[in-house]
Design a protein around this motif. Structure first.
Motif, mmCIF file in Angstrom:
data_model
loop_
_atom_site.group_PDB
_atom_site.id
_atom_site.type_symbol
_atom_site.label_atom_id
_atom_site.label_comp_id
_atom_site.label_asym_id
_atom_site.label_seq_id
_atom_site.Cartn_x
_atom_site.Cartn_y
_atom_site.Cartn_z
ATOM 1 N N GLU A 1 0.829 -1.203 0.000
ATOM 2 C CA GLU A 1 0.000 0.000 0.000
ATOM 3 C C GLU A 1 0.868 1.259 0.000
ATOM 4 O OE1 GLU A 1 -3.625 2.035 2.621
ATOM 5 O OE2 GLU A 1 -2.740 0.111 3.221
ATOM 6 N N MET A 2 1.945 1.227 0.793
ATOM 7 C CA MET A 2 2.829 2.380 0.842
ATOM 8 C C MET A 2 3.498 2.611 -0.505
ATOM 9 S SD MET A 2 5.865 3.333 3.587
ATOM 10 C CE MET A 2 6.011 1.643 3.944
ATOM 11 N N LEU A 3 3.925 1.509 -1.172
ATOM 12 C CA LEU A 3 4.552 1.649 -2.483
ATOM 13 C C LEU A 3 3.570 2.195 -3.511
ATOM 14 C CD1 LEU A 3 6.611 -1.679 -2.566
ATOM 15 C CD2 LEU A 3 7.558 0.643 -2.481
ATOM 16 N N ASN A 4 2.330 1.727 -3.462
ATOM 17 C CA ASN A 4 1.319 2.211 -4.408
ATOM 18 C C ASN A 4 0.990 3.685 -4.167
ATOM 19 O OD1 ASN A 4 0.957 -0.154 -5.931
ATOM 20 N ND2 ASN A 4 -0.440 -1.025 -4.396
ATOM 21 N N GLN A 5 1.032 4.132 -2.913
ATOM 22 C CA GLN A 5 0.758 5.528 -2.601
ATOM 23 C C GLN A 5 1.857 6.436 -3.130
ATOM 24 O OE1 GLN A 5 0.181 5.717 1.646
ATOM 25 N NE2 GLN A 5 -1.918 4.864 1.542
ATOM 26 N N GLU A 6 3.094 5.956 -3.081
ATOM 27 C CA GLU A 6 4.189 6.769 -3.589
ATOM 28 C C GLU A 6 4.082 6.955 -5.099
ATOM 29 O OE1 GLU A 6 7.761 4.929 -2.307
ATOM 30 O OE2 GLU A 6 7.500 5.483 -0.196
ATOM 31 N N GLY A 7 3.464 5.981 -5.796
ATOM 32 C CA GLY A 7 3.165 6.146 -7.211
ATOM 33 C C GLY A 7 4.294 5.844 -8.163
ATOM 34 N N ALA A 8 5.471 5.493 -7.660
ATOM 35 C CA ALA A 8 6.599 5.222 -8.561
ATOM 36 C C ALA A 8 6.407 3.934 -9.335
ATOM 37 C CB ALA A 8 7.900 5.161 -7.756
ATOM 38 N N ILE A 9 5.667 2.990 -8.768
ATOM 39 C CA ILE A 9 5.464 1.693 -9.399
ATOM 40 C C ILE A 9 4.148 1.111 -8.893
ATOM 41 C CG2 ILE A 9 6.635 0.313 -7.629
ATOM 42 C CD1 ILE A 9 7.862 -1.317 -9.936
ATOM 43 N N LYS A 10 3.506 0.298 -9.707
ATOM 44 C CA LYS A 10 2.243 -0.338 -9.318
ATOM 45 C C LYS A 10 2.535 -1.753 -8.831
ATOM 46 C CE LYS A 10 -2.391 -1.408 -11.006
ATOM 47 N NZ LYS A 10 -3.294 -1.391 -12.184
ATOM 48 N N VAL A 11 2.030 -2.092 -7.625
ATOM 49 C CA VAL A 11 2.296 -3.401 -7.014
ATOM 50 C C VAL A 11 0.970 -4.092 -6.738
ATOM 51 C CG1 VAL A 11 3.414 -4.641 -5.144
ATOM 52 C CG2 VAL A 11 4.400 -2.484 -5.951
#
Length: 611
Positions: free
Chosen positions: A499-509
């Motif tokens: 969720e944190m990675l998706n919020q940052e928006g650099a990559i879709k996980v």
């Protein structure tokens, strides 16, 4: 494999016992065989053949057996063959002793021998190709033939059991003997193979020596039957007389080596060690003497002396072996009971045969004389081979227990190492967050205050670098210290990171999970570290736009698959890198399998972990 062989051999032993029982049940008994031939025996005093034909003297043998033991005489025997059937028949005259050195056969008062044969002639000199001495005679209905034989076996055991058999009786006799010899041969070969297998498994010299002992005993039995002369050395007339004592002495050495290696004498049993090693040297020296001394130079008196010595030596060493095994059994040495019963079984047969050979007092039956040693050896090898099977089975169980203990200890040590590493990681994570992170945060606040007073692009650039350092420090701190993994569990902790990675928006996980069973804390920690390492690799190197994570447990295994759509890499070149090496080490710790498939369209990593 050992368990299979043990069970197979147990079945084989039972099957063998049934076969032997059936053989003895259906073998014709001595008193039921109407083939024993009364004959007259005369001591050879150098008289002419015609004098022997005309001599009324002699000992009438009514039971068909003559066994004076070890003697220095040559013997004449006279017998009559008569065809009482209504048609002509082929009859076979048997001596039931395949080891007579010299034989002359005269028929119907002739002064010239019809047959001249014996162990001192090549095998093809025999009138009939058989392991025993067989003399064929064709008789018309009512016809009678008188047979005169000169037999020379001076200095050795002399035993004959003359019989006359018609063709059907002779065929049945040969069939029965071949059946017995086939069973004995098969059993001995099977025992040698099994014992050699146990030697390869146990790596005990005693198993090798015992396999050698069985092989030598079988060669002795093969020679005793006369089969060696028929099939192995039909032209070697000098080896015929030596083969049995040589194999006997060599088997004695092999057995004593087996005994002393399977049951090593304790420090308090030095005298037993000395006695057994002395017996090995005595047997070895006698063996060497039999091998190097030409048989033609040995007088019958010397042969008789040596033969009696070998027989007495065999009895003495069996008694010493029995006594030593009794000592070991009373000391509760493992497997001593098997050896003790096996040697006792062989000793009973051997003692009867030795007494009969030396004195002729026992008057054993034809079958016991021919096959008694084989039956005794089969009983002995059955019990002792079973001891090796038991030892192999127990040692396998001990090795398995030891392996489990070693694996458990290795797991405990690995867990301790991981625990220490995690504590150090947590400490470093806290230090990064509290110390360096705090310092960078303070620096960022001061720069922000200064930037409000002084508008300078260079200052703004420095402020951005400090802010980036704060983010990197926070990421490193979170990576070193999994946020609330113990409280949240593996799935929730990974979901938070996704969720944190998706919020940052650099990559879709994308994250898919289906766990049907709970995992240990150490497994959850290792899997978390592996997933984060794989995500980090994709973010740094793959230039991927999407990452897929799949975590599924099913049928005692956990499957982890991580995919990205990046540019890929060479697996062989990258396996030496620190990231993939860490992943590989963690998978090995979990006893799992790691598979990486990478090309220009992306990378797929599959990890299967037993649970």
């Amino acid at each position: 494999m050992i368990q299979f062989l043990v069970q197979s051999t147990r079945i084989g032993i039972g099957f063998l016992g049934v076969i032997v029982f059936l053989i003895f049940s259906f073998l014709p008994q001595k008193e039921k065989i109407p083939t024993s031939l009364p004959f007259t025996v005369l001591v050879d005093k150098g008289q002419a053949v015609e004098d022997v034909w005309n001599s009324p003297e002699g000992n009438r043998i009514t039971n068909g057996t003559f066994n004076p033991g070890i003697q220095l005489n040559r013997w004449w025997i006279k017998a009559k063959l008569k065809n009482e059937s209504d048609a002509g028949e082929e009859f076979f005259f048997l001596l039931n002793n395949p080891h007579i050195n010299y034989i002359e056969v005269y028929v119907d008062g002739n002064k010239q021998p019809t047959y001249v044969t014996g162990d001192r002639f090549p095998f093809d000199s025999r009138p009939y190709p058989s392991r025993d001495f067989v003399f064929p005679f064709s008789l018309k209905s009512g016809e009678t033939k008188e047979i005169l034989m000169l037999l020379d076996k001076r200095g050795e055991t002399f035993h004959i059991d003359p019989e006359v058999l018609n063709e059907n009786e002779f065929t049945d006799r040969r069939g029965t003997e071949r059946l017995i010899m086939g069973i004995v041969t098969g059993w001995m070969i099977l025992t040698v193979v099994f014992t050699m297998f146990f030697w390869s498994e146990l790596r005990h010299r005693s198993a090798f020596y015992y396999a050698l002992y069985i092989l030598l005993v079988f060669l002795w039995i093969f020679s005793h039957w006369g089969m060696g002369f028929q099939y192995l050395w039909p032209e070697s007339v000098t080896w015929v007389g030596k083969s049995r004592p040589v194999f006997n002495l060599a088997s004695n050495v092999a057995f004593l080596l087996t005994l002393i290696n399977f049951f090593p004498p304790s420090p308090t049993q030095k005298r037993w060690n000395s006695w057994i090693r002395s017996l090995i040297w005595v047997n070895g020296l006698l063996l060497l003497a039999f091998l190097i001394i030409p048989e033609s130079e040995i007088k019958p008196e010397t042969i008789a002396f040596f033969l009696k010595g070998v027989l007495i030596l065999s009895v003495v060493q069996i008694l010493i072996a029995l006594s030593y095994l009794i000592v070991q059994y009373l000391a509760k040495t493992p497997f001593a009971g098997y050896y003790l019963v096996g040697i006792s079984f062989l000793f009973c047969f051997s003692l009867l045969l030795y007494v009969d050979q030396v004195s002729g007092a026992v008057q054993l039956s034809h079958y016991l004389l021919n096959f008694g040693s084989a039956f005794g050896t089969m009983g002995e090898t059955t019990l002792i081979a079973f001891a090796f099977m038991r030892q192999a089975s127990l040692e396998k169980k001990e090795k398995e227990k030891l392996a489990v203990k070693i694996l458990t200890r290795e797991k405990e040590i690995a867990d301790q190492v991981i625990s220490v590493q995690e504590e150090e990681r947590n400490r470093l994570g806290r230090d990064l967050h509290d110390s360096i992170g705090g310092m960078l945060g303070t620096l960022h606040m001061r720069l922000q205050g200064i930037s409000q007073k002084i508008q300078d692009p260079e200052l703004q650039s420095i402020q951005n670098l400090v802010l980036q350092g704060i983010h990197e420090t926070r990421a490193l701190s979170h990576n070193l210290t999994p946020p609330h993994l113990d409280e949240l569990g593996l799935v929730k902790a990974l979901a938070n990171q996704v969720e944190m990675l998706n919020q940052e928006g650099a990559i879709k996980v994308k994250f898919y999970h289906r766990l049907e069973s709970s995992l240990s804390k150490s497994t959850e920690l290792m899997v978390y570290r592996i997933v984060m390492e794989l995500i980090t690799n994709s973010l740094k190197h793959s230039e991927a736009s999407e990452i897929g994570i799949q975590l599924v447990s099913d049928s005692g295994k956990l499957e982890l698959m991580v995919e990205d759509d990046g540019k890929g890499f060479s697996v062989d070149q990258k396996m030496g890198g620190l990231g993939l090496k860490n992943i590989s080490n963690r998978v090995n710790y979990l006893k799992g399998n790691l598979t990486i498939d990478s090309n220009s369209k992306g990378t797929t990593t599959l990890i299967i972990i037993p649970t």
